[in-house]
Design a protein around this motif. Structure first.
Motif, mmCIF file in Angstrom:
data_model
loop_
_atom_site.group_PDB
_atom_site.id
_atom_site.type_symbol
_atom_site.label_atom_id
_atom_site.label_comp_id
_atom_site.label_asym_id
_atom_site.label_seq_id
_atom_site.Cartn_x
_atom_site.Cartn_y
_atom_site.Cartn_z
ATOM 1 N N ALA A 38 0.825 -1.215 0.000
ATOM 2 C CA ALA A 38 0.000 0.000 0.000
ATOM 3 C C ALA A 38 0.857 1.263 0.000
ATOM 4 C CB ALA A 38 -0.917 -0.004 1.222
ATOM 5 N N ARG A 39 0.268 2.344 -0.473
ATOM 6 C CA ARG A 39 0.935 3.647 -0.417
ATOM 7 C C ARG A 39 0.884 4.183 1.012
ATOM 8 N NH1 ARG A 39 -2.199 7.007 -4.968
ATOM 9 N NH2 ARG A 39 -3.809 6.643 -3.381
ATOM 10 N N ASP A 40 1.880 4.962 1.370
ATOM 11 C CA ASP A 40 1.972 5.475 2.740
ATOM 12 C C ASP A 40 0.712 6.222 3.154
ATOM 13 O OD1 ASP A 40 4.477 4.394 2.891
ATOM 14 O OD2 ASP A 40 5.560 6.289 2.699
ATOM 15 N N GLU A 41 0.164 6.999 2.232
ATOM 16 C CA GLU A 41 -1.000 7.818 2.573
ATOM 17 C C GLU A 41 -2.284 6.998 2.735
ATOM 18 O OE1 GLU A 41 -0.225 8.431 -1.940
ATOM 19 O OE2 GLU A 41 0.911 8.063 -0.097
ATOM 20 N N ASP A 42 -2.249 5.725 2.344
ATOM 21 C CA ASP A 42 -3.444 4.889 2.438
ATOM 22 C C ASP A 42 -3.401 3.909 3.608
ATOM 23 O OD1 ASP A 42 -4.428 6.037 0.065
ATOM 24 O OD2 ASP A 42 -3.244 4.652 -1.143
ATOM 25 N N LEU A 43 -2.346 3.961 4.400
ATOM 26 C CA LEU A 43 -2.195 3.004 5.492
ATOM 27 C C LEU A 43 -3.206 3.253 6.605
ATOM 28 C CD1 LEU A 43 1.711 3.052 5.811
ATOM 29 C CD2 LEU A 43 0.307 1.196 4.859
ATOM 30 N N ILE A 74 7.117 -0.294 7.329
ATOM 31 C CA ILE A 74 5.872 0.280 6.817
ATOM 32 C C ILE A 74 5.611 1.671 7.389
ATOM 33 C CG2 ILE A 74 3.357 -0.004 6.770
ATOM 34 C CD1 ILE A 74 3.929 -3.095 6.907
ATOM 35 N N TYR A 75 5.777 1.816 8.694
ATOM 36 C CA TYR A 75 5.396 3.066 9.359
ATOM 37 C C TYR A 75 6.583 3.932 9.777
ATOM 38 C CZ TYR A 75 0.565 1.424 9.647
ATOM 39 O OH TYR A 75 -0.712 1.008 9.347
ATOM 40 N N GLY A 76 7.780 3.384 9.698
ATOM 41 C CA GLY A 76 8.956 4.172 10.073
ATOM 42 C C GLY A 76 9.619 3.634 11.337
ATOM 43 N N VAL A 77 10.886 3.971 11.486
ATOM 44 C CA VAL A 77 11.684 3.489 12.618
ATOM 45 C C VAL A 77 11.028 3.895 13.943
ATOM 46 C CG1 VAL A 77 13.924 3.653 13.781
ATOM 47 C CG2 VAL A 77 13.806 3.548 11.275
ATOM 48 N N GLY A 78 10.999 2.956 14.867
ATOM 49 C CA GLY A 78 10.413 3.217 16.178
ATOM 50 C C GLY A 78 8.986 2.762 16.321
ATOM 51 N N HIS A 79 8.335 2.461 15.200
ATOM 52 C CA HIS A 79 6.943 1.987 15.243
ATOM 53 C C HIS A 79 6.961 0.468 15.405
ATOM 54 C CE1 HIS A 79 6.353 5.977 13.473
ATOM 55 N NE2 HIS A 79 5.090 5.882 13.889
ATOM 56 N N ARG A 80 6.725 0.014 16.622
ATOM 57 C CA ARG A 80 6.792 -1.411 16.931
ATOM 58 C C ARG A 80 5.588 -1.833 17.755
ATOM 59 N NH1 ARG A 80 12.206 0.286 18.018
ATOM 60 N NH2 ARG A 80 11.675 0.469 20.230
ATOM 61 N N LYS A 81 5.247 -3.101 17.642
ATOM 62 C CA LYS A 81 4.216 -3.693 18.481
ATOM 63 C C LYS A 81 4.803 -4.090 19.836
ATOM 64 C CE LYS A 81 0.614 -6.188 19.833
ATOM 65 N NZ LYS A 81 -0.647 -5.591 20.287
ATOM 66 N N ASN A 82 6.051 -4.585 19.811
ATOM 67 C CA ASN A 82 6.738 -5.124 20.991
ATOM 68 C C ASN A 82 6.015 -6.393 21.485
ATOM 69 O OD1 ASN A 82 8.859 -3.197 21.140
ATOM 70 N ND2 ASN A 82 7.384 -1.709 21.957
#
Length: 487
Positions: A74-79, A103-111
């Motif tokens: 998907a495109r970033d703007e459609d996430l 997909i969302y950028g560094v630091g974006h984690r579920k953990n």
């Protein structure tokens, strides 16, 4: 209005379930098409809602990676909002965190994945016979090889833990002990025919593998960074290669490949016809061609014509391996996208000694690491790209709908395209591939400059492989011919 909404919801659910379809190519197409729905002004809200619900009811870690493959397309703007995706994920893993950051950028984690395991396998645990018998059938042999590498490098009992995690997942119940998908293959299974399939057990075994890695981190045997390299073996889709759309079979092929199947036919004559026919008014000429033989003649068969650079006295060696297009691993620059500068390659590593003289392949079959296992059909056929040693400095590559483009000094110097020729997921297990055609064309002047730089002459290798059987239930047997000639 309610009935329309209900119909749309049913359609969305049906498309999402195609992400679990046994045929890998279907999964890839479903992920790509669902990503388009996320960008639809008319259907985005419903598509996002259905996707998040589907993600929330996945039982296995591998299935979450499958769902995130949609977002890779998907495109970033459609996430969907990152928070909503994280809340929907009930089965975290190291690969989920890696994909979320891509997909969302560094630091974006579920953990939470460090506790997503069953604890260390007890000393008296004995792996199931089914697991031992099927672990190389439901997932590639690569996984067993990786575990051998891990056990040679770290003190953790990876093999037993993999089997233990699998057993714990099976104990949840409702998971079939699936075997080879005979319903897709029929009687051909008796004749040495296999296919590019994913079964329910494939997800269980990949999930157990991810849980094994989590346990190794929890026990202090590995760091999260070390684990991530191995977790990417569970990557469903490569972020660049998914963009490639099959083109039409090149019209200039006509029936030339089939002519060489006749008894006594010359491969050189057919190959020269193809080289002459590939005149498209541009400055490109093909340097690698793999085309299936028409199914009406041979269901399993292909013709390859590849360029090499050779000494004037070159006489080919007697070898079964395709010396004209050897494999080369490429650790991807961002660890997920087929894009960026190719590695510098040493000519001595790929030079082939003949009975007389030597030759240098013009193309290498690039093996991206990681490759995205839904794309195995194309990987086995080979991403034949001009070797970096043909250029003064390694070129760059990028993917789009038309295929793979190779750039040098800002200009396209080569391109690769793929087509399907009465495609099925079936192929022969002794080195065959599905009915995919692959064409690589290169700038003529760049090829001439490479030939002059290495002091070698342009030559060609034509190879015909045909699989046939004497009876309807007999084993398919391979016959292969190969001819070398100079330009």
């Amino acid at each position: 209005m309610a009935s329309v909404a209900s119909s749309l919801d049913s359609t969305l659910r049906m498309l999402l379930e195609r992400l679990n379809w046994p045929v890998r190519m279907v999964r890839m197409v479903a992920a790509r098409e669902y990503a388009k729905l996320l960008s639809s002004s008319k259907h985005k809200k419903a598509a996002t809602r259905a996707f998040l619900h589907w993600l929330s009811i996945r039982r296995f870690e591998s299935e979450i990676a499958t769902g995130l493959a949609v977002l890779l397309c998907a495109r970033d703007e459609d996430l969907p909002p990152f928070k909503d995706v994280c809340e929907a994920i009930q089965q975290p893993s190291i690969i989920v965190d890696m994909l979320l950051q891509h997909i969302y950028g560094v630091g974006h984690r579920k953990n939470d994945w460090r506790t997503a395991h069953s604890g260390l396998a007890p000393d008296d645990f004995v792996p199931s016979k089914y697991f031992e018998d099927h672990k190389t059938q439901n997932v590639p042999f690569l996984f067993s090889n990786q575990i051998k590498r891990l056990e040679g490098r770290y003190w953790f009992p990876f093999s037993r833990q993999w089997a233990f995690e699998w057993q714990k997942l099976m104990d949840r119940g409702g998971i079939p002990h699936s075997d080879f998908p005979y319903h897709f293959v029929g009687n051909l299974a008796r004749s040495g025919i296999i296919g590019q399939f994913e079964l329910a057990q494939s997800d269980v075994m990949r999930s157990a593998y991810l849980r094994m890695l989590a346990c190794a981190v929890a026990e202090g045997a590995m760091t999260a960074q070390q684990t991530g390299f191995y977790a990417m073996d569970c990557l469903p889709i490569n972020r660049g290669l998914f963009r490639i759309m099959p083109v039409d079979r090149p019209a200039w092929l006509a029936d030339i490949p089939e002519e060489c199947c006749a008894e006594g036919a010359s491969l050189e004559v057919s190959a020269r016809k193809l080289i002459a026919a590939n005149v498209n008014g541009s400055d490109m000429q093909f340097v690698s061609l793999l085309t299936p033989i028409k199914a009406s003649l041979y269901e399993f068969g292909d013709l390859t014509v590849s360029a090499v650079l050779a000494t004037d006295d070159f006489v080919p060696p007697d070898m079964k391996e395709p010396y004209f297009s050897p494999g080369a691993g490429w650790p991807l620059p961002d660890a997920i996208t087929f894009e960026g500068k190719l590695d510098e390659e040493d000519t001595e590593r790929y030079a082939v000694d003949g009975k007389l003289g030597r030759c240098l392949p013009t193309c290498l079959d690039m093996f991206p690491m990681p490759y995205g296992y839904w794309l195995s059909d194309y990987l086995v056929a080979g991403y034949a790209l001009p070797a970096s040693y043909l250029f003064p400095t390694p070129p760059d590559v990028a993917c789009d709908e038309a295929g793979i483009s190779v750039y040098a000094d800002g200009s396209i110097v080569a391109k690769l395209s793929i087509w399907h020729d009465q495609w099925t997921p079936l192929y022969t297990q002794d080195g065959g591939n599905t009915r995919c055609g692959v064409l690589t064309e290169m700038d003529k002047s760049a090829l001439e400059q490479a030939s002059a730089r290495h002091g070698l002459r342009l030559g060609w290798v034509a190879q015909l492989r045909l699989w046939s059987r004497k009876t309807d239930y007999g084993e398919y047997e391979l016959s292969m011919r190969r001819e070398f000639f100079f330009d």
